[in-house]
Scaffold this motif. Structure first.
Motif, PDB file in Angstrom:
ATOM      1  N   ARG A 193       0.834  -1.209   0.000  1.00 51.57           N
ATOM      2  CA  ARG A 193       0.000   0.000   0.000  1.00 51.57           C
ATOM      3  C   ARG A 193       0.865   1.254   0.000  1.00 51.57           C
ATOM      4  N   LEU A 194       1.945   1.228   0.769  1.00 49.01           N
ATOM      5  CA  LEU A 194       2.841   2.377   0.832  1.00 49.01           C
ATOM      6  C   LEU A 194       3.456   2.661  -0.539  1.00 49.01           C
ATOM      7  N   TRP A 195       3.796   1.626  -1.268  1.00 47.03           N
ATOM      8  CA  TRP A 195       4.324   1.754  -2.628  1.00 47.03           C
ATOM      9  C   TRP A 195       3.329   2.490  -3.522  1.00 47.03           C
ATOM     10  N   GLU A 196       2.054   2.081  -3.466  1.00 49.16           N
ATOM     11  CA  GLU A 196       1.040   2.724  -4.300  1.00 49.16           C
ATOM     12  C   GLU A 196       0.764   4.142  -3.818  1.00 49.16           C
ATOM     13  N   ASP A 197       0.753   4.356  -2.492  1.00 49.77           N
ATOM     14  CA  ASP A 197       0.525   5.702  -1.963  1.00 49.77           C
ATOM     15  C   ASP A 197       1.611   6.673  -2.431  1.00 49.77           C
ATOM     16  N   ARG A 198       2.790   6.176  -2.674  1.00 48.75           N
ATOM     17  CA  ARG A 198       3.898   7.022  -3.113  1.00 48.75           C
ATOM     18  C   ARG A 198       4.021   7.104  -4.633  1.00 48.75           C
ATOM     19  N   GLY A 199       3.017   6.557  -5.334  1.00 51.55           N
ATOM     20  CA  GLY A 199       2.974   6.716  -6.776  1.00 51.55           C
ATOM     21  C   GLY A 199       3.331   5.502  -7.588  1.00 51.55           C
ATOM     22  N   GLY A 200       3.579   4.373  -6.961  1.00 52.03           N
ATOM     23  CA  GLY A 200       3.927   3.160  -7.694  1.00 52.03           C
ATOM     24  C   GLY A 200       2.709   2.492  -8.301  1.00 52.03           C
ATOM     25  N   ASP A 201       2.925   1.766  -9.391  1.00 50.63           N
ATOM     26  CA  ASP A 201       1.860   0.988 -10.014  1.00 50.63           C
ATOM     27  C   ASP A 201       1.550  -0.239  -9.163  1.00 50.63           C
ATOM     28  N   PRO A 202       0.329  -0.803  -9.282  1.00 50.63           N
ATOM     29  CA  PRO A 202       0.014  -2.026  -8.526  1.00 50.63           C
ATOM     30  C   PRO A 202       1.048  -3.123  -8.795  1.00 50.63           C
ATOM     31  N   LEU A 203       1.436  -3.812  -7.750  1.00 52.07           N
ATOM     32  CA  LEU A 203       2.482  -4.836  -7.852  1.00 52.07           C
ATOM     33  C   LEU A 203       1.864  -6.181  -8.226  1.00 52.07           C
ATOM     34  N   PRO A 204       2.303  -6.807  -9.318  1.00 51.70           N
ATOM     35  CA  PRO A 204       1.666  -8.048  -9.769  1.00 51.70           C
ATOM     36  C   PRO A 204       1.799  -9.193  -8.776  1.00 51.70           C
ATOM     37  N   LEU A 219      14.563   3.273  -7.039  1.00 52.85           N
ATOM     38  CA  LEU A 219      14.696   4.117  -5.846  1.00 52.85           C
ATOM     39  C   LEU A 219      13.428   4.145  -5.000  1.00 52.85           C
ATOM     40  N   LEU A 220      12.265   4.133  -5.677  1.00 49.69           N
ATOM     41  CA  LEU A 220      11.021   4.137  -4.919  1.00 49.69           C
ATOM     42  C   LEU A 220      10.886   2.842  -4.128  1.00 49.69           C
ATOM     43  N   GLY A 223      13.199   2.831  -1.173  1.00 48.72           N
ATOM     44  CA  GLY A 223      12.722   3.678  -0.096  1.00 48.72           C
ATOM     45  C   GLY A 223      11.624   3.034   0.714  1.00 48.72           C
ATOM     46  N   VAL A 224      10.687   2.367   0.031  1.00 44.00           N
ATOM     47  CA  VAL A 224       9.592   1.692   0.735  1.00 44.00           C
ATOM     48  C   VAL A 224      10.139   0.560   1.604  1.00 44.00           C
ATOM     49  N   ILE A 225      11.044  -0.217   1.049  1.00 39.70           N
ATOM     50  CA  ILE A 225      11.615  -1.326   1.819  1.00 39.70           C
ATOM     51  C   ILE A 225      12.439  -0.797   2.990  1.00 39.70           C
ATOM     52  N   ALA A 226      13.192   0.269   2.771  1.00 43.55           N
ATOM     53  CA  ALA A 226      13.971   0.847   3.871  1.00 43.55           C
ATOM     54  C   ALA A 226      13.056   1.270   5.016  1.00 43.55           C
TER      55      ALA A 226
END
Length: 305
Positions: A193-204, A219-220, A223-226
């Motif tokens: 969810r954090l990935w998508e909130d920061r502008g990432g596409d849905p993860l397959p 980089l995105l 950052g989410v994993i960090a």
């Protein structure tokens, strides 16, 4: 002669798995799996679990035996009497009673994290260890402390949370507090969810896709994993500071991963253990994989007799 077999069922957020379990060796018969219809009514999910329990085949050497018990590991709170006390993921009305009826064996529910930890204590990474902390890191996050080969359930059976309650810390200028629930950021679902909130596409493939992108230098994703591993690692370190276990055992899809997330998580855990002589605590991957929940559910059923 008492049966050497029991039936174990592991009810997860995405699948339900069941098998006969040899209680002396921890070996499984053929494992049957079905998807969890988590958006269906609770009664329908219970119907699926009961049908699976009635259909699983015993191994050849158990065909003339009755099961010593049937245990079901669920992603919910389970009290000391074996009663399911929450429905955060989905309700399971009458599950234990129906399992006992269809199998004609004593039935018992157990929290999934305690079931997995019990199996690891008896047959897996915690074998022979008197004191270890088991953390299940996957879609959600939970833990249990194992003492002398048994999971510690607490006074009421609810000692499984370490990331589910709201926490608050001061903002950078100390003018106010910022509150957050760590599981909503540090779990697999939380990081997706954090990935998508920061502008990432849905993860397959959910958070596993995130780790792959991080390994490629995205980089995105890094950052989410960090942030997720940083929050989760700090919480695990705090648990070590409070409990002082001999070992940490990590289970669940994230806990058993080997990529960028795992490296960052371990770094954060070790960096935030207060007593530096304990920072090299053994950090083990659960040895039983997805079988742990099935084995632990069967163990819980037999231990409750």
């Amino acid at each position: 002669m008492p049966s050497s077999y029991a039936i174990g069922i592991d009810v997860g957020a995405t699948k339900i798995a069941a098998a006969w379990v040899n209680m002396e060796a921890g070996a499984l018969g053929p494992v049957s799996r079905i998807p969890t219809r988590r958006d269906a009514p609770g009664e329908t999910i219970v119907d699926d679990i009961v049908a699976l329990a009635g259909a699983i085949a015993p191994p050849d050497d158990a065909r003339d035996q009755a099961a010593a018990g049937i245990g079901v590991a669920v992603p919910e709170l389970v009290d000391l009497r074996g009663e399911i006390r929450s429905a955060w993921n989905f309700p399971l009305p009458g599950l234990v009673e129906r399992l006992a009826c269809v199998t004609r064996a004593p039935a018992r529910a157990e929290s999934d994290v305690r079931a997995a930890a019990f199996a690891e204590a008896r047959f897996g990474a915690g074998r022979g260890c008197d004191n270890f902390a088991y953390f299940s890191l996957g879609s959600g996050m939970s833990f249990t402390l194992c003492l002398h080969g048994r999971p510690y359930a607490g006074a009421h059976g609810f000692a499984i949370h370490f990331a589910s309650s709201e926490m608050a810390v001061p903002v950078s200028d100390r003018s106010t507090l910022a509150a957050a629930i760590p599981e909503e950021y540090a779990s697999g679902l939380g990081m997706a969810r954090l990935w998508e909130d920061r502008g990432g596409d849905p993860l397959p493939q959910g958070v596993h896709s995130l780790d792959e992108r991080a390994a490629q230098g995205d980089l995105l994703a890094l950052g989410v994993i960090a942030d997720g591993a940083g929050m989760g690692g700090r919480l695990i370190a705090q648990a070590v500071n409070m409990l002082d276990p001999e070992k940490i055992v990590l289970g669940g899809g994230l806990g058993c991963s080997t990529g960028v997330y795992r490296a960052q998580l371990e770094s954060q855990i070790r960096a935030h253990i207060w007593e530096r002589s304990c920072a090299d605590i053994p950090l083990l991957v659960a040895g039983l994989g997805e079988e742990a929940g099935i084995i632990g559910a069967a163990l819980a059923a037999c231990a409750a007799r």
